[in-house]
Motif scaffolding. Structure first.
Motif, PDB file in Angstrom:
ATOM      1  N   ALA A 120     -16.515  10.616 -21.046  1.00 26.95           N
ATOM      2  CA  ALA A 120     -16.880   9.406 -20.292  1.00 26.95           C
ATOM      3  C   ALA A 120     -16.069   8.200 -20.752  1.00 26.95           C
ATOM      4  CB  ALA A 120     -18.373   9.131 -20.441  1.00 26.95           C
ATOM      5  N   TRP A 121     -15.945   8.039 -22.069  1.00 30.14           N
ATOM      6  CA  TRP A 121     -15.190   6.879 -22.580  1.00 30.14           C
ATOM      7  C   TRP A 121     -13.693   7.039 -22.334  1.00 30.14           C
ATOM      8  CZ3 TRP A 121     -16.536   2.212 -23.110  1.00 30.14           C
ATOM      9  CH2 TRP A 121     -17.868   1.887 -23.397  1.00 30.14           C
ATOM     10  N   LYS A 122     -13.190   8.264 -22.419  1.00 30.71           N
ATOM     11  CA  LYS A 122     -11.773   8.489 -22.089  1.00 30.71           C
ATOM     12  C   LYS A 122     -11.486   8.007 -20.664  1.00 30.71           C
ATOM     13  CE  LYS A 122      -8.584  12.226 -20.992  1.00 30.71           C
ATOM     14  NZ  LYS A 122      -7.505  12.015 -21.979  1.00 30.71           N
ATOM     15  N   ARG A 123     -12.360   8.385 -19.728  1.00 36.00           N
ATOM     16  CA  ARG A 123     -12.165   7.982 -18.329  1.00 36.00           C
ATOM     17  C   ARG A 123     -12.289   6.466 -18.175  1.00 36.00           C
ATOM     18  NH1 ARG A 123     -15.919  12.932 -16.021  1.00 36.00           N
ATOM     19  NH2 ARG A 123     -14.267  14.517 -15.992  1.00 36.00           N
ATOM     20  N   ALA A 124     -13.234   5.859 -18.900  1.00 41.44           N
ATOM     21  CA  ALA A 124     -13.421   4.407 -18.813  1.00 41.44           C
ATOM     22  C   ALA A 124     -12.182   3.668 -19.322  1.00 41.44           C
ATOM     23  CB  ALA A 124     -14.652   3.987 -19.609  1.00 41.44           C
ATOM     24  N   PHE A 125     -11.577   4.165 -20.405  1.00 39.29           N
ATOM     25  CA  PHE A 125     -10.364   3.527 -20.936  1.00 39.29           C
ATOM     26  C   PHE A 125      -9.163   3.787 -20.019  1.00 39.29           C
ATOM     27  CE2 PHE A 125     -12.283   4.194 -25.425  1.00 39.29           C
ATOM     28  CZ  PHE A 125     -12.968   2.994 -25.352  1.00 39.29           C
ATOM     29  N   ASP A 126      -9.021   5.038 -19.568  1.00 40.72           N
ATOM     30  CA  ASP A 126      -7.860   5.393 -18.742  1.00 40.72           C
ATOM     31  C   ASP A 126      -7.845   4.642 -17.417  1.00 40.72           C
ATOM     32  OD1 ASP A 126      -7.067   7.115 -20.717  1.00 40.72           O
ATOM     33  OD2 ASP A 126      -7.478   8.966 -19.618  1.00 40.72           O
ATOM     34  N   SER A 127      -9.035   4.344 -16.884  1.00 38.08           N
ATOM     35  CA  SER A 127      -9.116   3.665 -15.595  1.00 38.08           C
ATOM     36  C   SER A 127      -8.967   2.152 -15.726  1.00 38.08           C
ATOM     37  CB  SER A 127     -10.454   3.975 -14.922  1.00 38.08           C
ATOM     38  OG  SER A 127     -11.516   3.359 -15.640  1.00 38.08           O
ATOM     39  N   GLY A 128      -8.940   1.663 -16.970  1.00 36.80           N
ATOM     40  CA  GLY A 128      -8.808   0.224 -17.172  1.00 36.80           C
ATOM     41  C   GLY A 128     -10.116  -0.542 -17.112  1.00 36.80           C
ATOM     42  N   GLN A 129     -11.250   0.158 -17.008  1.00 38.02           N
ATOM     43  CA  GLN A 129     -12.549  -0.525 -17.030  1.00 38.02           C
ATOM     44  C   GLN A 129     -12.754  -1.278 -18.335  1.00 38.02           C
ATOM     45  OE1 GLN A 129     -14.930   3.123 -16.071  1.00 38.02           O
ATOM     46  NE2 GLN A 129     -16.308   1.651 -15.162  1.00 38.02           N
ATOM     47  N   TYR A 130     -12.303  -0.668 -19.442  1.00 38.95           N
ATOM     48  CA  TYR A 130     -12.403  -1.254 -20.775  1.00 38.95           C
ATOM     49  C   TYR A 130     -11.067  -1.077 -21.477  1.00 38.95           C
ATOM     50  CZ  TYR A 130     -17.462  -0.984 -20.026  1.00 38.95           C
ATOM     51  OH  TYR A 130     -18.715  -1.120 -19.521  1.00 38.95           O
ATOM     52  N   VAL A 131     -10.788  -1.956 -22.429  1.00 37.79           N
ATOM     53  CA  VAL A 131      -9.588  -1.803 -23.255  1.00 37.79           C
ATOM     54  C   VAL A 131      -9.986  -1.047 -24.515  1.00 37.79           C
ATOM     55  CG1 VAL A 131      -7.807  -2.988 -24.573  1.00 37.79           C
ATOM     56  CG2 VAL A 131      -8.564  -3.910 -22.361  1.00 37.79           C
ATOM     57  N   GLY A 132      -9.416   0.124 -24.687  1.00 42.16           N
ATOM     58  CA  GLY A 132      -9.729   0.934 -25.865  1.00 42.16           C
ATOM     59  C   GLY A 132      -8.552   1.814 -26.223  1.00 42.16           C
ATOM     60  N   PRO A 133      -8.705   2.597 -27.267  1.00 41.68           N
ATOM     61  CA  PRO A 133      -7.615   3.484 -27.690  1.00 41.68           C
ATOM     62  C   PRO A 133      -7.416   4.641 -26.716  1.00 41.68           C
ATOM     63  CG  PRO A 133      -9.576   3.891 -28.981  1.00 41.68           C
ATOM     64  CD  PRO A 133      -9.889   2.708 -28.114  1.00 41.68           C
ATOM     65  N   ARG A 134      -6.323   5.341 -26.852  1.00 42.94           N
ATOM     66  CA  ARG A 134      -6.109   6.576 -26.087  1.00 42.94           C
ATOM     67  C   ARG A 134      -6.992   7.648 -26.725  1.00 42.94           C
ATOM     68  NH1 ARG A 134      -1.858   5.227 -22.838  1.00 42.94           N
ATOM     69  NH2 ARG A 134      -0.687   3.465 -23.684  1.00 42.94           N
ATOM     70  N   LEU A 135      -7.796   8.290 -25.898  1.00 49.04           N
ATOM     71  CA  LEU A 135      -8.823   9.187 -26.418  1.00 49.04           C
ATOM     72  C   LEU A 135      -8.631  10.585 -25.850  1.00 49.04           C
ATOM     73  CD1 LEU A 135     -11.444   9.297 -28.135  1.00 49.04           C
ATOM     74  CD2 LEU A 135     -12.714   8.681 -26.072  1.00 49.04           C
ATOM     75  N   PHE A 136      -8.667  11.576 -26.734  1.00 48.98           N
ATOM     76  CA  PHE A 136      -8.545  12.980 -26.350  1.00 48.98           C
ATOM     77  C   PHE A 136      -9.873  13.660 -26.677  1.00 48.98           C
ATOM     78  CE2 PHE A 136      -4.442  11.216 -26.716  1.00 48.98           C
ATOM     79  CZ  PHE A 136      -3.711  11.813 -25.693  1.00 48.98           C
ATOM     80  N   ALA A 137     -10.504  14.229 -25.643  1.00 46.33           N
ATOM     81  CA  ALA A 137     -11.913  14.611 -25.721  1.00 46.33           C
ATOM     82  C   ALA A 137     -12.094  16.110 -25.944  1.00 46.33           C
ATOM     83  CB  ALA A 137     -12.618  14.194 -24.426  1.00 46.33           C
ATOM     84  N   SER A 138     -13.123  16.445 -26.724  1.00 49.90           N
ATOM     85  CA  SER A 138     -13.443  17.855 -26.996  1.00 49.90           C
ATOM     86  C   SER A 138     -14.769  18.282 -26.388  1.00 49.90           C
ATOM     87  CB  SER A 138     -13.526  18.092 -28.506  1.00 49.90           C
ATOM     88  OG  SER A 138     -14.638  17.391 -29.043  1.00 49.90           O
ATOM     89  N   GLY A 139     -15.622  17.306 -25.998  1.00 47.97           N
ATOM     90  CA  GLY A 139     -16.996  17.687 -25.707  1.00 47.97           C
ATOM     91  C   GLY A 139     -17.655  18.240 -26.960  1.00 47.97           C
ATOM     92  N   HIS A 140     -18.603  19.170 -26.779  1.00 47.46           N
ATOM     93  CA  HIS A 140     -19.275  19.770 -27.938  1.00 47.46           C
ATOM     94  C   HIS A 140     -18.293  20.581 -28.770  1.00 47.46           C
ATOM     95  CE1 HIS A 140     -22.495  19.367 -24.889  1.00 47.46           C
ATOM     96  NE2 HIS A 140     -23.255  19.077 -25.932  1.00 47.46           N
TER      97      HIS A 140
END
Length: 409
Positions: A120-140
């Motif tokens: 969820a946060w990866k998508r929020a950052f990638d879409s420009g909704q929020y400014v954050g680091p580049r995030l690579f997600a694993s889930g559980h």
């Protein structure tokens, strides 16, 4: 990109001391031109590129380098009854953003998060909704019944080959970047969660890796003893995390298969008896780890250090991951431990920049300061090649060429 009049958006950094993380040196009087989020020109001869309409930033000799990466992170661990899920997700995003703006960590790779909050946060950052680091997600992360770190809430307990296959397909469906498999136990946990024990049967291992290969998903393998490490490498893991116990054959296999190693020294090293500077002592005091767990970490520390040093000397590909929190402190503490355990500041910096981007599959776009790459950059006040702790003297953070944090007086 560009603005309304289609003029390129330019930023010119002048009077920089450049550490590009390609060559092991700091070059004074450098200038870097950024255009539309990418590095357009680099000059190291004392001249300045022509840059009409550019925002000019005089760095006054401060050290310009790539943003830092931490490639083994978890959100904070809260049991569901302690904090509502929505609050946990919000807090995780806040901590991710703080890592970027407070410490210059521009890239993060998750090693386990419940409810796909990392996706969820990866998508929020990638879409420009929020400014954050580049995030690579694993889930559980996936382990067995009675497996590793069940109290975190990040674990899914799987059993039998098909149990693992089904869980991996679920992770893929929910948008993860890689699959985290916990093949063995840990240093910190209940009595039945021991790092010298492996947890998966051979047919479970083979099925889990086979479905990942079929679907072209990289495996991030938590492997803490020689048997687990060798299984992970032979079955095609992209990276091995922790490797608390490595024998000579492990090192040979790392080199033969060109597998990444992320040693997470903090897990065995950061205890009251081992903390040896103010930052470490402050962290240990705040962490307040149970005495029995400190004893387990202390007992594992020397073997972990020796394996790390052997891998480093042998030329194993290594990237920096902390596995601790808060994220804004974690990578900085881990950098110090690398140097304490025998890495040069240069080796530690490369692990936390160029190699961090590479292990996440984006080394062609990020991790060094080269023409054409994305401008995820930090400026620090002292030379980290002389003292790695100088990365703490943060002045500026740029993501995609835009200043997202300015700590200059």
């Amino acid at each position: 990109m560009g603005n309304a009049s289609n003029q390129p958006v330019r930023t010119l950094l002048t009077n920089a001391t450049l550490i590009d993380c390609v060559q092991p040196k700091a070059v004074a009087n450098a200038a870097v031109l950024i255009e539309n989020g990418r590095i357009r020109e680099i000059r190291t001869d004392g001249s300045t590129p022509a840059a009409e309409g550019a925002t000019r930033i005089d760095l006054r000799g401060a050290y310009l380098m790539p943003g830092l990466w931490d490639v083994h992170i978890h959100p904070d661990y809260y049991l569901p009854h302690e904090m509502p899920l929505a609050d946990q997700v919000t807090l995780f995003g806040h901590r991710l953003m703080a890592a970027l703006t407070e410490s210059g960590i521009t890239g993060l790779r998750c090693a386990g998060a419940h409810h796909y909050m990392d996706v969820a946060w990866k998508r929020a950052f990638d879409s420009g909704q929020y400014v954050g680091p580049r995030l690579f997600a694993s889930g559980h992360f996936l382990t067995t019944t009675g497996g590793h770190f069940l109290t975190s809430g990040h674990a899914l307990e799987c059993d039998s080959p098909y149990g693992f296959v089904k869980a991996i397909r679920e992770q893929i469906k929910n948008g993860v970047d890689h699959i985290k498999l916990n093949l063995s136990g840990g240093i910190l946990g209940p009595a039945w969660d021991l790092h010298r024990h492996s947890f998966l049967l051979q047919d479970e291992l083979k099925a889990a890796f086979e479905i990942c290969h079929l679907r072209e998903f990289k495996v991030m393998a938590h492997a803490t003893n020689p048997e687990a490490v060798k299984n992970a490498i032979r079955l095609g893991a992209h990276s091995v995390e922790h490797g608390y116990i490595l024998d000579d054959e492990c090192i040979e296999l790392f080199l033969k298969h060109d597998t990444w190693y992320v040693p997470t020294l903090a897990i065995s090293h950061l205890t009251p008896d081992q903390a040896n500077n103010d930052w470490e002592q402050r962290w240990v005091k705040q962490r307040n780890m149970a005495h029995a767990l400190c004893c387990r970490a202390d007992a594992a520390s020397d073997v972990h250090r020796d394996g790390f040093a052997k891998a480093l000397k042998a030329g194993v590909k290594m990237a920096l991951g902390s596995d601790i929190r808060p994220l804004k402190d974690a990578a900085l503490l881990e950098l110090g431990l690398w140097v304490r355990d025998g890495a040069t500041p240069w080796q530690a910096l490369v692990a936390a920049t160029r190699n961090g981007a590479a292990v996440c599959g984006v080394g062609d776009e990020l991790g060094t300061i080269e023409v054409g790459k994305l401008a995820d950059l930090i400026v620090v006040g002292g030379n980290p090649l002389e003292d790695i702790q100088n990365v703490r003297q943060l002045k500026l953070v740029l993501k995609d060429g835009v200043v997202v944090s300015d700590k200059r007086a």
